[in-house]
Design a protein around this motif. Structure first.
Motif, PDB file in Angstrom:
ATOM      1  N   GLN A  26       4.273   4.560  -9.082  1.00  0.00           N
ATOM      2  CA  GLN A  26       5.318   3.624  -8.656  1.00  0.00           C
ATOM      3  C   GLN A  26       5.155   2.223  -9.227  1.00  0.00           C
ATOM      4  O   GLN A  26       6.005   1.359  -8.981  1.00  0.00           O
ATOM      5  N   GLY A  27       4.087   1.978  -9.963  1.00  0.00           N
ATOM      6  CA  GLY A  27       3.877   0.652 -10.521  1.00  0.00           C
ATOM      7  C   GLY A  27       3.465  -0.392  -9.502  1.00  0.00           C
ATOM      8  O   GLY A  27       3.567  -1.594  -9.765  1.00  0.00           O
ATOM      9  N   LEU A  77      -2.146  -5.351   0.154  1.00  0.00           N
ATOM     10  CA  LEU A  77      -1.355  -6.215   1.032  1.00  0.00           C
ATOM     11  C   LEU A  77      -0.403  -5.384   1.881  1.00  0.00           C
ATOM     12  O   LEU A  77      -0.246  -5.646   3.082  1.00  0.00           O
ATOM     13  N   ASN A  78       0.243  -4.387   1.279  1.00  0.00           N
ATOM     14  CA  ASN A  78       1.138  -3.503   2.036  1.00  0.00           C
ATOM     15  C   ASN A  78       0.386  -2.824   3.177  1.00  0.00           C
ATOM     16  O   ASN A  78       0.902  -2.711   4.300  1.00  0.00           O
ATOM     17  N   TRP A  79      -0.822  -2.395   2.884  1.00  0.00           N
ATOM     18  CA  TRP A  79      -1.629  -1.713   3.899  1.00  0.00           C
ATOM     19  C   TRP A  79      -1.997  -2.663   5.036  1.00  0.00           C
ATOM     20  O   TRP A  79      -1.915  -2.302   6.211  1.00  0.00           O
ATOM     21  N   LEU A  80      -2.391  -3.873   4.689  1.00  0.00           N
ATOM     22  CA  LEU A  80      -2.772  -4.848   5.713  1.00  0.00           C
ATOM     23  C   LEU A  80      -1.582  -5.222   6.593  1.00  0.00           C
ATOM     24  O   LEU A  80      -1.722  -5.351   7.819  1.00  0.00           O
ATOM     25  N   VAL A  81      -0.401  -5.389   5.971  1.00  0.00           N
ATOM     26  CA  VAL A  81       0.793  -5.736   6.745  1.00  0.00           C
ATOM     27  C   VAL A  81       1.160  -4.595   7.684  1.00  0.00           C
ATOM     28  O   VAL A  81       1.458  -4.817   8.877  1.00  0.00           O
ATOM     29  N   GLU A  82       1.124  -3.377   7.184  1.00  0.00           N
ATOM     30  CA  GLU A  82       1.475  -2.238   8.040  1.00  0.00           C
ATOM     31  C   GLU A  82       0.451  -2.079   9.169  1.00  0.00           C
ATOM     32  O   GLU A  82       0.823  -1.775  10.312  1.00  0.00           O
ATOM     33  N   LEU A  83      -0.824  -2.283   8.856  1.00  0.00           N
ATOM     34  CA  LEU A  83      -1.851  -2.201   9.885  1.00  0.00           C
ATOM     35  C   LEU A  83      -1.632  -3.263  10.952  1.00  0.00           C
ATOM     36  O   LEU A  83      -1.781  -3.002  12.154  1.00  0.00           O
ATOM     37  N   PHE A  84      -1.249  -4.463  10.534  1.00  0.00           N
ATOM     38  CA  PHE A  84      -0.987  -5.550  11.476  1.00  0.00           C
ATOM     39  C   PHE A  84       0.197  -5.216  12.384  1.00  0.00           C
ATOM     40  O   PHE A  84       0.138  -5.428  13.603  1.00  0.00           O
ATOM     41  N   CYS A 112       5.019   3.069   0.243  1.00  0.00           N
ATOM     42  CA  CYS A 112       4.397   2.042  -0.596  1.00  0.00           C
ATOM     43  C   CYS A 112       3.011   1.643  -0.109  1.00  0.00           C
ATOM     44  O   CYS A 112       2.400   0.720  -0.656  1.00  0.00           O
ATOM     45  N   THR A 113       2.515   2.337   0.913  1.00  0.00           N
ATOM     46  CA  THR A 113       1.222   2.008   1.502  1.00  0.00           C
ATOM     47  C   THR A 113       0.210   3.096   1.196  1.00  0.00           C
ATOM     48  O   THR A 113       0.485   4.272   1.447  1.00  0.00           O
ATOM     49  N   PRO A 114      -0.964   2.766   0.661  1.00  0.00           N
ATOM     50  CA  PRO A 114      -1.971   3.793   0.410  1.00  0.00           C
ATOM     51  C   PRO A 114      -2.504   4.377   1.708  1.00  0.00           C
ATOM     52  O   PRO A 114      -2.633   3.680   2.717  1.00  0.00           O
ATOM     53  N   ALA A 115      -2.799   5.681   1.675  1.00  0.00           N
ATOM     54  CA  ALA A 115      -3.287   6.358   2.874  1.00  0.00           C
ATOM     55  C   ALA A 115      -4.234   7.481   2.472  1.00  0.00           C
ATOM     56  O   ALA A 115      -3.915   8.293   1.607  1.00  0.00           O
ATOM     57  N   ALA A 116      -5.386   7.522   3.111  1.00  0.00           N
ATOM     58  CA  ALA A 116      -6.380   8.549   2.807  1.00  0.00           C
ATOM     59  C   ALA A 116      -5.863   9.941   3.159  1.00  0.00           C
ATOM     60  O   ALA A 116      -6.254  10.925   2.524  1.00  0.00           O
ATOM     61  N   ARG A 117      -4.978  10.030   4.141  1.00  0.00           N
ATOM     62  CA  ARG A 117      -4.508  11.333   4.604  1.00  0.00           C
ATOM     63  C   ARG A 117      -3.725  12.104   3.544  1.00  0.00           C
ATOM     64  O   ARG A 117      -3.539  13.312   3.676  1.00  0.00           O
ATOM     65  N   ARG A 118      -3.264  11.418   2.514  1.00  0.00           N
ATOM     66  CA  ARG A 118      -2.499  12.095   1.466  1.00  0.00           C
ATOM     67  C   ARG A 118      -3.392  12.879   0.511  1.00  0.00           C
ATOM     68  O   ARG A 118      -2.883  13.651  -0.308  1.00  0.00           O
ATOM     69  N   CYS A 119      -4.682  12.658   0.578  1.00  0.00           N
ATOM     70  CA  CYS A 119      -5.610  13.321  -0.344  1.00  0.00           C
ATOM     71  C   CYS A 119      -6.256  14.538   0.313  1.00  0.00           C
ATOM     72  O   CYS A 119      -6.458  14.581   1.524  1.00  0.00           O
ATOM     73  N   LEU A 120      -6.596  15.491  -0.521  1.00  0.00           N
ATOM     74  CA  LEU A 120      -7.315  16.673  -0.063  1.00  0.00           C
ATOM     75  C   LEU A 120      -8.779  16.298   0.116  1.00  0.00           C
ATOM     76  O   LEU A 120      -9.382  15.693  -0.773  1.00  0.00           O
ATOM     77  N   ARG A 121      -9.351  16.660   1.259  1.00  0.00           N
ATOM     78  CA  ARG A 121     -10.727  16.261   1.552  1.00  0.00           C
ATOM     79  C   ARG A 121     -11.692  17.448   1.529  1.00  0.00           C
ATOM     80  O   ARG A 121     -12.899  17.259   1.658  1.00  0.00           O
ATOM     81  N   ARG A 122     -11.169  18.636   1.352  1.00  0.00           N
ATOM     82  CA  ARG A 122     -12.016  19.827   1.227  1.00  0.00           C
ATOM     83  C   ARG A 122     -11.618  20.574  -0.029  1.00  0.00           C
ATOM     84  O   ARG A 122     -10.431  20.723  -0.304  1.00  0.00           O
ATOM     85  N   PRO A 123     -12.579  21.059  -0.805  1.00  0.00           N
ATOM     86  CA  PRO A 123     -12.224  21.767  -2.039  1.00  0.00           C
ATOM     87  C   PRO A 123     -11.492  23.066  -1.740  1.00  0.00           C
ATOM     88  O   PRO A 123     -11.844  23.784  -0.795  1.00  0.00           O
TER      89      PRO A 123
END
Length: 254
Positions: free
Chosen positions: A158-159, A167-174, A226-237
């Motif tokens: 997305q560039g 910053l997007n993550w911090l704002v959403e967390l806030f 537009c916010t990074p999130a760990a849940r989008r990644c696979l955590r088990r092979p």
């Protein structure tokens, strides 16, 4: 080659393989998206030897933990994939991580690239370090790796620059935290409903519902695109993960 044990994270990134390679292999670009590092610098390379590097992580203002490592990469493989491997160590007495090793794989799949990592390390501080690692540090490292991989994905797809993504993550967390605090304040405010007279019955019915919706929205709603999130990644092979042969060629830095 035996099964590789340790942390595993995988992201599917719709991007050009060469672009992904540059964003991950160039130290200046790598340190921008990877939450685990504040600085990454290549050291002078000796002909015929793996690339040596220095890394640093700013733990607290005024406290930086540094270490060194060696890395090697295979940019052209017969199956079209790419691989890089590294070994690293930190002599800093406050570093829970004493030494470790890991790898990155780049696997084109027709719709983009499966970008995955496996790594493990040896904690220091004896029994206390082992317990702290299992209960706190290792889960935190897994989350930070996955979050960083998704931040890299947003940059390529997305560039959205790594700085903007943070910053997007911090704002959403806030906003989520503020909503949860407002929900708690709303529970207190419920005690004053009788002061609304005839509207009290209607508000007494609607108020708990509104608070419940607000609470679960703040807690469980998926992150914004537009916010990074760990849940989008696979955590088990998806299958047994194996370290690349390249990793065997590297010796632990001293």
């Amino acid at each position: 080659m035996g099964q590789y044990k340790g942390l595993y994270v995988e992201a599917r990134i719709h991007a050009d393989l060469d672009d992904l390679w540059i964003r991950t292999q160039d130290p200046g670009q790598h340190q921008r998206w990877d939450l685990r590092f504040s600085e990454i610098d290549y050291l002078a390379r000796v002909e015929g030897e793996p690339q040596r590097f220095r890394y640093a992580t700013r733990v607290l203002p005024g406290l930086t933990i540094a270490g060194t490592g060696v890395s090697a990469g295979e940019k052209e493989r017969p199956d079209g994939t790419r691989t890089s491997a590294l070994r690293f160590s930190s002599p800093h007495p406050l570093s829970l991580l004493a030494e470790g090793s890991g790898y990155w794989r780049y696997v084109p799949d027709g719709e983009g690239v499966r970008f995955l990592t496996g790594y493990d390390y040896r904690p220091r501080w004896g029994v206390f370090g082992a317990v702290a690692d299992r209960c706190v540090f290792r889960p935190l490292m897994g989350w930070a790796t996955a979050w960083s991989f998704d931040r890299l994905r947003l940059w390529l797809e997305q560039g959205i620059s790594p700085e903007r993504a943070r910053l997007n993550w911090l704002v959403e967390l806030f906003v989520r935290s503020l909503t949860l605090m407002a929900t708690g304040a709303g529970l207190v405010a419920e005690s004053v409903l009788p002061a609304f007279g005839p509207l009290a019955v209607l508000m007494a019915f609607c108020w708990p519902l509104l608070l419940t919706v607000a609470f679960f929205t703040a807690l469980c709603a998926p992150p914004l695109p537009c916010t990074p999130a760990a849940r989008r990644c696979l955590r088990r092979p998806p299958s047994r993960a194996r370290a690349p042969r390249l990793l065997r060629t590297l010796e632990m830095p001293r």
